[in-house]
Design a protein around this motif. Structure first.
Motif, PDB file in Angstrom:
ATOM      1  N   GLY A 263       0.558  32.209 -11.467  1.00  0.00           N
ATOM      2  CA  GLY A 263       0.041  31.000 -10.849  1.00  0.00           C
ATOM      3  C   GLY A 263      -0.191  29.988 -11.949  1.00  0.00           C
ATOM      4  N   GLN A 264      -0.006  28.693 -11.655  1.00  0.00           N
ATOM      5  CA  GLN A 264      -0.257  27.675 -12.674  1.00  0.00           C
ATOM      6  C   GLN A 264      -0.987  26.486 -12.066  1.00  0.00           C
ATOM      7  OE1 GLN A 264       2.984  26.117 -15.042  1.00  0.00           O
ATOM      8  NE2 GLN A 264       1.540  24.994 -16.335  1.00  0.00           N
ATOM      9  N   ASP A 265      -2.064  26.099 -12.756  1.00  0.00           N
ATOM     10  CA  ASP A 265      -2.761  24.853 -12.450  1.00  0.00           C
ATOM     11  C   ASP A 265      -2.334  23.844 -13.500  1.00  0.00           C
ATOM     12  OD1 ASP A 265      -4.591  22.997 -11.342  1.00  0.00           O
ATOM     13  OD2 ASP A 265      -6.095  23.559 -12.830  1.00  0.00           O
ATOM     14  N   PHE A 266      -1.840  22.703 -13.059  1.00  0.00           N
ATOM     15  CA  PHE A 266      -1.253  21.747 -14.008  1.00  0.00           C
ATOM     16  C   PHE A 266      -2.299  20.759 -14.517  1.00  0.00           C
ATOM     17  CE2 PHE A 266       0.717  17.743 -15.165  1.00  0.00           C
ATOM     18  CZ  PHE A 266       1.710  18.162 -16.039  1.00  0.00           C
ATOM     19  N   GLY A 267      -2.193  20.443 -15.816  1.00  0.00           N
ATOM     20  CA  GLY A 267      -2.983  19.390 -16.441  1.00  0.00           C
ATOM     21  C   GLY A 267      -2.191  18.831 -17.611  1.00  0.00           C
ATOM     22  N   ARG A 268      -2.535  17.626 -18.008  1.00  0.00           N
ATOM     23  CA  ARG A 268      -1.780  17.027 -19.114  1.00  0.00           C
ATOM     24  C   ARG A 268      -2.695  16.695 -20.290  1.00  0.00           C
ATOM     25  NH1 ARG A 268       0.168  15.558 -23.023  1.00  0.00           N
ATOM     26  NH2 ARG A 268       1.992  14.231 -23.400  1.00  0.00           N
ATOM     27  N   LYS A 269      -3.603  15.747 -20.110  1.00  0.00           N
ATOM     28  CA  LYS A 269      -4.497  15.359 -21.207  1.00  0.00           C
ATOM     29  C   LYS A 269      -5.961  15.637 -20.896  1.00  0.00           C
ATOM     30  CE  LYS A 269      -1.700  11.810 -23.508  1.00  0.00           C
ATOM     31  NZ  LYS A 269      -1.691  10.424 -24.037  1.00  0.00           N
ATOM     32  N   SER A 270      -6.426  15.120 -19.755  1.00  0.00           N
ATOM     33  CA  SER A 270      -7.852  15.270 -19.453  1.00  0.00           C
ATOM     34  C   SER A 270      -8.200  16.668 -18.975  1.00  0.00           C
ATOM     35  CB  SER A 270      -8.274  14.237 -18.402  1.00  0.00           C
ATOM     36  OG  SER A 270      -7.519  14.392 -17.215  1.00  0.00           O
ATOM     37  N   ASP A 271      -7.242  17.353 -18.323  1.00  0.00           N
ATOM     38  CA  ASP A 271      -7.483  18.702 -17.816  1.00  0.00           C
ATOM     39  C   ASP A 271      -6.531  19.688 -18.472  1.00  0.00           C
ATOM     40  OD1 ASP A 271      -9.453  17.828 -16.076  1.00  0.00           O
ATOM     41  OD2 ASP A 271      -8.016  17.448 -14.464  1.00  0.00           O
ATOM     42  N   LEU A 272      -6.934  20.952 -18.489  1.00  0.00           N
ATOM     43  CA  LEU A 272      -6.078  22.007 -19.018  1.00  0.00           C
ATOM     44  C   LEU A 272      -4.933  22.308 -18.069  1.00  0.00           C
ATOM     45  CD1 LEU A 272      -8.750  24.593 -20.210  1.00  0.00           C
ATOM     46  CD2 LEU A 272      -7.470  22.999 -21.646  1.00  0.00           C
TER      47      LEU A 272
ATOM     48  N   THR B  76     -17.961  21.469 -19.956  1.00  0.00           N
ATOM     49  CA  THR B  76     -17.557  21.347 -21.355  1.00  0.00           C
ATOM     50  C   THR B  76     -17.460  22.726 -21.976  1.00  0.00           C
ATOM     51  OG1 THR B  76     -18.709  19.224 -21.507  1.00  0.00           O
ATOM     52  CG2 THR B  76     -18.146  20.309 -23.568  1.00  0.00           C
ATOM     53  N   ASP B  77     -16.339  22.991 -22.677  1.00  0.00           N
ATOM     54  CA  ASP B  77     -16.160  24.315 -23.275  1.00  0.00           C
ATOM     55  C   ASP B  77     -16.825  24.377 -24.644  1.00  0.00           C
ATOM     56  OD1 ASP B  77     -14.483  23.080 -25.113  1.00  0.00           O
ATOM     57  OD2 ASP B  77     -12.632  23.821 -24.212  1.00  0.00           O
ATOM     58  N   LYS B  78     -16.659  25.519 -25.296  1.00  0.00           N
ATOM     59  CA  LYS B  78     -17.331  25.760 -26.583  1.00  0.00           C
ATOM     60  C   LYS B  78     -16.871  24.803 -27.670  1.00  0.00           C
ATOM     61  CE  LYS B  78     -14.089  29.416 -28.028  1.00  0.00           C
ATOM     62  NZ  LYS B  78     -13.165  29.231 -26.887  1.00  0.00           N
ATOM     63  N   ASP B  79     -15.673  24.196 -27.496  1.00  0.00           N
ATOM     64  CA  ASP B  79     -15.142  23.251 -28.475  1.00  0.00           C
ATOM     65  C   ASP B  79     -15.419  21.803 -28.091  1.00  0.00           C
ATOM     66  OD1 ASP B  79     -14.051  25.341 -30.010  1.00  0.00           O
ATOM     67  OD2 ASP B  79     -12.301  25.422 -28.689  1.00  0.00           O
ATOM     68  N   GLY B  80     -16.198  21.611 -27.023  1.00  0.00           N
ATOM     69  CA  GLY B  80     -16.517  20.262 -26.586  1.00  0.00           C
ATOM     70  C   GLY B  80     -15.452  19.615 -25.731  1.00  0.00           C
ATOM     71  N   LYS B  81     -14.459  20.384 -25.286  1.00  0.00           N
ATOM     72  CA  LYS B  81     -13.386  19.853 -24.450  1.00  0.00           C
ATOM     73  C   LYS B  81     -13.752  20.012 -22.968  1.00  0.00           C
ATOM     74  CE  LYS B  81     -11.038  19.017 -28.123  1.00  0.00           C
ATOM     75  NZ  LYS B  81      -9.861  19.775 -28.516  1.00  0.00           N
ATOM     76  N   LYS B  82     -13.256  19.088 -22.159  1.00  0.00           N
ATOM     77  CA  LYS B  82     -13.573  19.096 -20.728  1.00  0.00           C
ATOM     78  C   LYS B  82     -12.724  20.120 -19.972  1.00  0.00           C
ATOM     79  CE  LYS B  82     -16.584  15.715 -20.911  1.00  0.00           C
ATOM     80  NZ  LYS B  82     -18.008  15.969 -20.633  1.00  0.00           N
ATOM     81  N   ARG B  83     -13.342  20.730 -18.983  1.00  0.00           N
ATOM     82  CA  ARG B  83     -12.652  21.675 -18.104  1.00  0.00           C
ATOM     83  C   ARG B  83     -12.945  21.294 -16.658  1.00  0.00           C
ATOM     84  NH1 ARG B  83     -11.422  26.406 -21.256  1.00  0.00           N
ATOM     85  NH2 ARG B  83     -10.879  27.508 -19.327  1.00  0.00           N
ATOM     86  N   HIS B  84     -12.036  21.690 -15.763  1.00  0.00           N
ATOM     87  CA  HIS B  84     -12.200  21.337 -14.345  1.00  0.00           C
ATOM     88  C   HIS B  84     -11.812  22.515 -13.445  1.00  0.00           C
ATOM     89  CE1 HIS B  84     -11.210  18.566 -10.725  1.00  0.00           C
ATOM     90  NE2 HIS B  84     -12.500  18.805 -10.773  1.00  0.00           N
TER      91      HIS B  84
END
Length: 544
Positions: free
Chosen positions: A342-351, A478-486
């Motif tokens: 399964g794949q959830d698509f993201g480009r810049k703001s999301d994984l 926000t993940d452990k590296d400060g990046k946004k997740r959704h």
């Protein structure tokens, strides 16, 4: 249908939709004779379901005539001889007034059908209590069967046999007890219909619905909200009774008035959305218990400048990353087990998350690793996806998020591997409602394992019940590296699990040439190359 939340549809939008929906089929239905011309579409669907499935759960809007329609089913069932599968009908409402009203409806249907009725009476129903009986109403037919309508008491069904109708089930004091008694009637060929408007997300009726969606029971779920009933001709019937002239404009105004009258309760009372929903859909302890720290999570991220490097440089860089990280994990997979993804698509703001999934010997699902990509160009996301799919043992395909920009990657994957194997999913509330409950059941019953991680746990914890529907809210963590997740991992896993629940198509093929052995043969420079790699003469195909 209009692509908007029901309460957000304007009168103008409703008028336009109704004008577009008036077709010859509706005109023929309005002019039809017999019961087909009397019952509306949702009433016919309900009657059809009760004759196909042993247990039917019907969640409905207020005042759309569902109980009135099922009265015809009760009369047809109890007026038939035993050889024609006739049987007694037991109607159970939550108060005596409902019982009396249902008997009146059945009397009307009996006269319409010219059914041979021997008696209609009020009597004291013997429920086994030596001190007193239950006040009830009855219609007796010449067939020897009868319709009995009474207030809710679980013991009233003990020792009985027939068709049980539990009306406005969510409002019964002991619905669990009534259901327990009713299900015993199935043993000798009975049927059970549970019909109600919602009365809160925590109500036992809603639990039955959720268990059915999660495959914890074998009940058939049917629903009809206010708008569906209007499309089936509900307001036309209202106009016949009131003497008013129907028009799309009049219907739109009437609809808006009804919704306005219900106010904040309209979602639950009219649109089949249980109230008081909210909170985390996947409890953290539940998900954490299904995580395995030995299963890896691979993170791939590149700076903005990477997007504009020469094509060969980007391709070479990603290939090296795949060979270093993914190749060992892929070689470690069981070659005898089926695998999908399964794949959830993201480009810049999301994984962008890829979740391979294995169906074990006991049918337990395992996500052997996760790939999380951030700020990776479209072509290189395709490169990583194809690298994985080309090496998954007994590859059956997968489901991909085809919403927005994800449509490109889902499309090229379907072109390469075939539309029977790769489904392009447009994520929606209906899709989440159908597929999140089975995944939750798998967590509860320990039928799935996935890689452990605090960030991945957060992705599941964000899934929330909004107006009764489990979905990803419009908030970020926000993940452990400060990046946004959704909630990206949760979406990828629900897509992967949904794929394994469907019909899996597995193809075997012989490569046309081995000249490219040891190279990245599956990483096509473009879609046409990918199609040429995929379309080899098949040796055999199997559906599992």
């Amino acid at each position: 249908m209009i692509d908007a939340a029901p309460r957000q549809i304007t009168e103008a939008e409703w008028i336009e939709a109704r004008r577009a929906g008036l077709d010859v089929g509706m005109q023929l239905a309005q002019s039809a004779s017999g019961i087909d011309g009397v019952l509306l579409g949702h009433q016919k669907r309900l009657l059809t379901a009760t004759h196909i499935y042993r247990v039917v759960l019907c969640v409905k809007s207020r005042r759309i005539g569902a109980t009135w329609g099922i009265g015809s089913d009760a009369v047809l069932t109890s007026s038939k001889a035993r050889t024609a599968r006739g049987m007694d009908t037991f109607y159970i409402g939550y108060n005596l007034d409902m019982a009396r009203e249902f008997i009146d409806v059945c009397g009307m249907w009996a006269r319409a059908f010219n059914a041979a009725v021997s008696a209609t009476e009020e009597f004291m129903f013997d429920d086994g209590n030596p001190d007193k009986g239950i006040q009830a109403f009855r219609i007796q037919f010449a067939s020897g069967f009868e319709i009995i309508a009474l207030a809710s008491r679980p013991r009233s069904l003990r020792g009985r046999q027939g068709f049980v109708i539990i009306d406005e089930a969510a409002f019964h004091d002991d619905l669990a007890g009534v259901m327990k008694a009713a299900l015993a009637l199935l043993i000798w060929g009975g049927r059970v219909l549970v019909i109600s408007t919602h009365f809160g997300a925590d109500n036992y009726f809603n639990k039955l619905i959720e268990d059915a969606h999660g495959k914890r029971n074998s009940y058939h779920v049917l629903s009809c909200d206010f708008d569906e009933a209007l499309h089936d001709g509900l307001y036309q019937r209202v106009c016949l009774r009131t003497g008013e002239t129907w028009s799309p404009e009049a219907e739109a105004a009437w609809r808006a008035g009804v919704i306005n009258d219900y106010g904040d309760d309209a979602d639950e009372e009219l649109f089949c959305i249980p109230s008081k929903g909210g909170g985390a859909y996947f409890p953290r302890p539940l998900v954490e218990a299904r995580m395995n720290g030995d299963l890896p999570v691979f993170r791939l991220e590149r700076p903005d400048s990477f997007t504009f490097l020469p094509k060969e440089a980007r391709k070479s860089d990603i290939l090296a990353w795949c060979e270093q990280h993914l190749e060992p994990a892929l070689k470690a997979l069981d070659p005898d087990r089926q695998h999908g993804f399964g794949q959830d698509f993201g480009r810049k703001s999301d994984l962008s998350v890829i979740a391979p999934i294995e169906i074990g010997k006991t049918l337990r699902r395992t996500v052997p690793f996760l790939v999380e990509m951030l700020n990776i160009p479209f072509e290189q996301q395709r490169q990583v996806l194809f690298y994985i799919c080309d090496r998954l043992p007994r590859f059956t395909g997968g489901k991909m998020d085809a919403t927005g920009n994800g449509a490109y990657l889902a499309e090229v994957a379907a072109q390469k591997y075939g539309v029977l194997r790769v489904e392009q999913v447009k994520m929606s509330a209906d899709w989440y409602l159908e597929n999140f409950p089975p995944l939750k059941t798998a967590f509860e019953d320990s039928w799935i394992t996935l890689p452990a991680g605090a960030d991945q746990l957060d992705d599941f914890a964000i899934v929330t019940k909004l107006r009764g529907v489990p979905r990803i809210p419009d908030v970020r963590t926000t993940d452990k590296d400060g990046k946004k997740r959704h909630g990206d991992v949760a979406v990828a896993v629900v897509l992967a699990y949904a794929h394994t629940r469907g019909t899996l198509v597995e193809f075997d093929y012989r490569a046309a040439s081995t000249d490219r052995a040891g190279t990245d043969a599956g990483l096509a420079d473009d879609v046409d190359d990918g199609l040429r790699d995929w379309w080899k003469p098949p040796l055999g195909a199997g559906i599992r």
